[in-house]
Design a protein around this motif. Structure first.
Motif, short mmCIF file in Angstrom:
data_model
loop_
_atom_site.label_atom_id
_atom_site.label_comp_id
_atom_site.label_asym_id
_atom_site.label_seq_id
_atom_site.Cartn_x
_atom_site.Cartn_y
_atom_site.Cartn_z
N GLU A 20 -30.40 18.30 -99.06
CA GLU A 20 -29.78 18.93 -100.25
C GLU A 20 -29.32 18.05 -101.45
O GLU A 20 -29.30 18.38 -102.48
N ASN A 23 -32.57 17.15 -103.29
CA ASN A 23 -32.75 18.37 -103.91
C ASN A 23 -32.08 18.73 -105.01
O ASN A 23 -32.48 18.96 -106.27
N LYS A 24 -30.53 18.40 -105.14
CA LYS A 24 -29.66 18.46 -106.32
C LYS A 24 -30.18 17.47 -107.24
O LYS A 24 -30.10 17.77 -108.45
N THR A 242 -22.34 20.19 -103.78
CA THR A 242 -23.28 20.18 -102.47
C THR A 242 -22.47 19.70 -101.47
O THR A 242 -22.61 20.14 -100.29
#
Length: 365
Positions: A20, A23-24, A242
Motif C-alpha cells: 500500500e 502504491n501511494k 496509509t
C-alpha cells in the motif's frame, strides 16, 4: 525463534502495508504534487477526528512543533520556561532557540515532571511550562493545569511520545494551550521520515500556528508575521494516511505484549516494571524497566541477541549546552537504571516470552 530480536525493525512492516505504501508513492509520483495537496488536508481532518482536537495543523517534525508553539505564545527573551530534567533534548533546545531560558525541574520515579516541585522552580519570569509525556505515559494534567491557571503560565504539552494516550476522554496534547506531536518513524504512529503536528483549542491561536508553519502567510503571498518553512512533506502525509488504519490494531498488539511482559516479570523483586502501561493514560510507546544492574543486563541481553535501548543516558542539564547547577536526584537515578525492552507491534508473543525467560535467568547466569 530467530537468532536475533531487534529493539525495533521497521522492515517488519506487514507485506500488505508495504504494498500500500509503494502504491501511494507511485500515485503521488504520477500526480507530480509534492507539497501541500489533499493528502495534507485528509491527514489533518483524520487526526482532528481521532484526537477530538478543535484545531490541528500538521508540520515538519515534533521539534519544529515545539519551537513554533513557543513562538506562537510570544515566549522569548527574558522569559523562563520550566522543562523536565529528563527528556529528549528537543524539549530544552527549542527554549534556547526562542531566546528564553530553560529552568529544569526534577522528575518523579516514573520520569514525569514532579508536580510537588512546581512552586520551587516558579519565578516572576516563568511564562511557560513544557510537560513531557515520557515513554507514552501522561503527566497528571488536571493537576498541572490547575496550577498553571493560578500562576498564569502557558502550558505546551510535549506529546511526541504520547499519540493515542487519553486521560478520561481527553487526548494527550489537548489539556494545555498547545499540544505538540512527533510522527518520527520510531513512534507508535510514525511516518517514513520526518513529520509532526500541533493542536490547540483557540481559533485565533490556530490561525497563528498555521501561519508560522508556512512562512507567516495565511494564503499565498499574504504574510501576516515572520514565520518559517515547517510544512509537512506531501509524501509523508500520504504515507501517514496509509498507515493510520493500522494504528488501533497495532496499539492492541502493543498492550497485549506489555501485558505478557508484566505477567512474566512481576515476581522479579530486583526489576521495577513500568506503571499504568495497560491503562488508557499510557500508549505503550516504550516498555522501560529499572534495575541497579542495568548495564550488565543490557550487555547480557545483547549477548543473547536481544536489542535494547536507554531513554535517556544523560539528563539534559548535565549536557554541555544546557548546564544547570543543581541536583536532580530522581532524574539522575533514572538515567543510570532505565532500560527499554523491545515493544512494538511487529514482535511476536513467542519473542517476548523468550526475552522474559532470558531476564529471569539473568541472576542465575
Amino acid at each position: 525463534m530467530p537468532a536475533k530480536i531487534p529493539f525495533l525493525d521497521l522492515s517488519r512492516f506487514p507485506k500488505k502495508l508495504q504494498t500500500e505504501l509503494k502504491n501511494k508513492f507511485s500515485e503521488l509520483l504520477e500526480k507530480g504534487i509534492f507539497s501541500g495537496s489533499e493528502e495534507v488536508e485528509i491527514l489533518e481532518a483524520e487526526l482532528k477526528k481521532y484526537l477530538g482536537a478543535p484545531f490541528l495543523s500538521v508540520c515538519s517534525n515534533g521539534t519544529d512543533a515545539l519551537e513554533i508553539a513557543l513562538r506562537a505564545l510570544n515566549i522569548g527573551q527574558g522569559d523562563d520556561v520550566i522543562v523536565p530534567a529528563l527528556s529528549w533534548v528537543s524539549t530544552a533546545e527549542v527554549v534556547l532557540l526562542c531566546g528564553a531560558r530553560p529552568v529544569f525541574i526534577d522528575t518523579n520515579s516514573e520520569g514525569l515532571i514532579d508536580l510537588s516541585l512546581l512552586d520551587q522552580v516558579y519565578t516572576s519570569k516563568t511564562k511557560a511550562i513544557i510537560p513531557v509525556h515520557l515513554y507514552g505515559n501522561l503527566v497528571d494534567m488536571p493537576t498541572l493545569i490547575d496550577w498553571a491557571k493560578i500562576k498564569q503560565v502557558k502550558v505546551i504539552e510535549d506529546a511526541a511520545q504520547a499519540f493515542g494516550a487519553f486521560q478520561g476522554n481527553c487526548s494527550a496534547g489537548l489539556f494545555g494551550d498547545i499540544g505538540c506531536f512527533s510522527f518520527y518513524p520510531t513512534k507508535n504512529f510514525g511516518a517514513l521520515g520526518e513529520a509532526g503536528a500541533l493542536t490547540c483549542k483557540d481559533e485565533e491561536l490556530a490561525r497563528k500556528l498555521k501561519a508560522l508553519i508556512n512562512h507567516g502567510q495565511i494564503k499565498r503571498d499574504h504574510h501576516i508575521l515572520v514565520g518559517r518553512n515547517a510544512r509537512i512533506d506531501t509524501l509523508q502525509a500520504g504515507f501517514l494516511n496509509t498507515i493510520l488504519p493500522y494504528f488501533e490494531p497495532w496499539q492492541k498488539q502493543r498492550k497485549f505484549l506489555a501485558h505478557v511482559y508484566l505477567e512474566e516479570l512481576k515476581h522479579l523483586e530486583w526489576l521495577k516494571l513500568p506503571r499504568d502501561i495497560e491503562k488508557s493514560t499510557h500508549n505503550a510507546h516504550l516498555f522501560t524497566v529499572q534495575c541497579r544492574e542495568r548495564d550488565q543486563l543490557k550487555s547480557y541481553l545483547e549477548e543473547k541477541g536481544v536489542g535494547t535501548s536507554i531513554h535517556y543516558p544523560r539528563i539534559i542539564p548535565k549536557m554541555k549546552p544546557y548546564l544547570f547547577d543543581q541536583n536532580f536526584t530522581a532524574s539522575e537515578q533514572l538515567v543510570s537504571h532505565v532500560l527499554s525492552l523491545p515493544l512494538n507491534p511487529f514482535l511476536s508473543q513467542q519473542e517476548v516470552l523468550h526475552i522474559c525467560k532470558l531476564i529471569k535467568n539473568f541472576k542465575l547466569k
